[in-house]
Write a protein that holds these residues in place. Sequence first.
Motif, PDB file in Angstrom:
ATOM      1  N   LYS A  31       7.900   8.126   4.004  1.00  0.00           N
ATOM      2  CA  LYS A  31       8.092   7.608   2.654  1.00  0.00           C
ATOM      3  C   LYS A  31       8.155   8.770   1.683  1.00  0.00           C
ATOM      4  CE  LYS A  31       6.027   5.204  -1.198  1.00  0.00           C
ATOM      5  NZ  LYS A  31       6.121   6.419  -2.051  1.00  0.00           N
ATOM      6  N   LEU A  32       9.186   8.804   0.861  1.00  0.00           N
ATOM      7  CA  LEU A  32       9.262   9.848  -0.144  1.00  0.00           C
ATOM      8  C   LEU A  32       8.215   9.604  -1.218  1.00  0.00           C
ATOM      9  CD1 LEU A  32      11.821  10.734   1.307  1.00  0.00           C
ATOM     10  CD2 LEU A  32      12.874  11.100  -0.923  1.00  0.00           C
ATOM     11  N   PRO A  33       7.607  10.662  -1.738  1.00  0.00           N
ATOM     12  CA  PRO A  33       6.565  10.488  -2.752  1.00  0.00           C
ATOM     13  C   PRO A  33       7.124  10.004  -4.077  1.00  0.00           C
ATOM     14  CG  PRO A  33       7.079  12.803  -2.468  1.00  0.00           C
ATOM     15  CD  PRO A  33       7.821  12.070  -1.389  1.00  0.00           C
ATOM     16  N   GLU A  34       6.303   9.281  -4.804  1.00  0.00           N
ATOM     17  CA  GLU A  34       6.663   8.867  -6.153  1.00  0.00           C
ATOM     18  C   GLU A  34       6.704  10.102  -7.057  1.00  0.00           C
ATOM     19  OE1 GLU A  34       7.311   5.914  -7.586  1.00  0.00           O
ATOM     20  OE2 GLU A  34       6.982   4.599  -5.854  1.00  0.00           O
TER      21      GLU A  34
ATOM     22  N   VAL B 181      15.783   8.407   2.931  1.00  0.00           N
ATOM     23  CA  VAL B 181      14.759   8.007   1.990  1.00  0.00           C
ATOM     24  C   VAL B 181      13.922   6.892   2.604  1.00  0.00           C
ATOM     25  CG1 VAL B 181      14.318   6.953  -0.267  1.00  0.00           C
ATOM     26  CG2 VAL B 181      16.127   8.676  -0.013  1.00  0.00           C
ATOM     27  N   GLY B 182      12.672   7.215   2.899  1.00  0.00           N
ATOM     28  CA  GLY B 182      11.752   6.209   3.397  1.00  0.00           C
ATOM     29  C   GLY B 182      11.181   5.397   2.257  1.00  0.00           C
ATOM     30  N   VAL B 183      11.213   4.077   2.398  1.00  0.00           N
ATOM     31  CA  VAL B 183      10.784   3.153   1.343  1.00  0.00           C
ATOM     32  C   VAL B 183       9.749   2.201   1.920  1.00  0.00           C
ATOM     33  CG1 VAL B 183      11.545   1.370  -0.281  1.00  0.00           C
ATOM     34  CG2 VAL B 183      13.056   3.299   0.242  1.00  0.00           C
ATOM     35  N   LEU B 184       8.767   1.813   1.119  1.00  0.00           N
ATOM     36  CA  LEU B 184       7.862   0.731   1.485  1.00  0.00           C
ATOM     37  C   LEU B 184       8.404  -0.537   0.840  1.00  0.00           C
ATOM     38  CD1 LEU B 184       4.340   2.357   1.002  1.00  0.00           C
ATOM     39  CD2 LEU B 184       5.675   2.153   3.098  1.00  0.00           C
TER      40      LEU B 184
ATOM     41  N   ASN C 262       0.940  11.549   3.383  1.00  0.00           N
ATOM     42  CA  ASN C 262       2.147  11.242   4.143  1.00  0.00           C
ATOM     43  C   ASN C 262       2.046   9.820   4.687  1.00  0.00           C
ATOM     44  OD1 ASN C 262       2.992  13.876   3.798  1.00  0.00           O
ATOM     45  ND2 ASN C 262       2.272  14.556   5.798  1.00  0.00           N
ATOM     46  N   LEU C 263       3.089   9.028   4.460  1.00  0.00           N
ATOM     47  CA  LEU C 263       3.174   7.678   5.013  1.00  0.00           C
ATOM     48  C   LEU C 263       4.414   7.665   5.884  1.00  0.00           C
ATOM     49  CD1 LEU C 263       2.420   5.703   1.723  1.00  0.00           C
ATOM     50  CD2 LEU C 263       0.820   6.221   3.560  1.00  0.00           C
ATOM     51  N   ALA C 264       4.225   7.526   7.196  1.00  0.00           N
ATOM     52  CA  ALA C 264       5.327   7.741   8.125  1.00  0.00           C
ATOM     53  C   ALA C 264       5.363   6.684   9.207  1.00  0.00           C
ATOM     54  CB  ALA C 264       5.215   9.130   8.744  1.00  0.00           C
TER      55      ALA C 264
ATOM     56  N   ALA D  62      -2.913   0.807   6.749  1.00  0.00           N
ATOM     57  CA  ALA D  62      -1.772   1.478   7.354  1.00  0.00           C
ATOM     58  C   ALA D  62      -1.706   1.270   8.862  1.00  0.00           C
ATOM     59  CB  ALA D  62      -1.831   2.977   7.036  1.00  0.00           C
ATOM     60  N   ALA D  63      -2.829   1.430   9.553  1.00  0.00           N
ATOM     61  CA  ALA D  63      -2.798   1.320  11.014  1.00  0.00           C
ATOM     62  C   ALA D  63      -2.389  -0.075  11.455  1.00  0.00           C
ATOM     63  CB  ALA D  63      -4.165   1.682  11.584  1.00  0.00           C
ATOM     64  N   GLY D  64      -2.924  -1.094  10.777  1.00  0.00           N
ATOM     65  CA  GLY D  64      -2.580  -2.461  11.142  1.00  0.00           C
ATOM     66  C   GLY D  64      -1.135  -2.792  10.881  1.00  0.00           C
TER      67      GLY D  64
END
Length: 272
Positions: free
Chosen positions: A60-63, A267-270, A47-49, A30-32
């Motif tokens: 990112k919204l959770p699955e 909606v945050g998406v990866l 949380n992934l932000a 994540a950091a990279g």
Amino acid sequence: MTQDDDGSFRQDHARLWGRRAALGALVAGAAGAGWWFTGPPGQSEPNLAATGADGAACLKLPEETNGPYPADGTNRLNGATVNVLTESGVMRRDLRPSFGGLTSVADGALLELEIRLVDVKAACAPLAGLAVYLWHCDAAGDYSIYGRAEANYLRGLQESDASGVVRFTTIFPGTYQGRWPHIHFEVFASASAAVSGTAALLTSQIAMPGAAAQALYLADARYAGSIAPLAGVTFEGDWIFGDNTPEQRAAQLMRLSPGGVDGLVTVGVLRA
């Protein structure tokens, strides 16, 4: 309402927990990648932000499970696979009428919903050209096709515009025993990916604001059956939303305009 005949409700939950466990592998990089994560110990999905150019954060919204009534090709009804994504007419903004030769129309309070798709791995940049398949129950708490065999309303697919925005005209959903009022959705790399059966980039749910839901259910006779179920559940205690972090629940909660007609969610998406 009944479970679909091949037990895919249980399969949905197995797939949900498998997806959440797999997200643990994302943490190390994540950091990279220029985004960050937080979350309490033991949280099933952290949380992934990221932070956008305007200084605003996106998450990112959770699955979440797609539930037993998705009609997206992942389950069966009366021995047959149900998939509206391959039907003519599913690409549409107004979800209230049925399509493909069916004529039933969903009755309920108007909701103009705007979904803004952003890339959590690219500083919250808008995601153009992605597709959102959205579905939810009607004012009586029933899902078309499964609970309403004569209807396929409140289901539709749209591609995001240059600003990453998808808009749907629909109704405010009712609810049913054990669930907080919600809307299901899946995000795909494109409309063609959705139609071809390619796996979604994200499967999640939008939570409706509780005060607005309560006021509507009490005032509008079409939602009378939702009054008791809403009184028996809380947003934080809902068995889908309840295991998310407070930040994730805040991101999943739809914002309403003062008049209650327009709804907005980011909606945050990866993106793969």
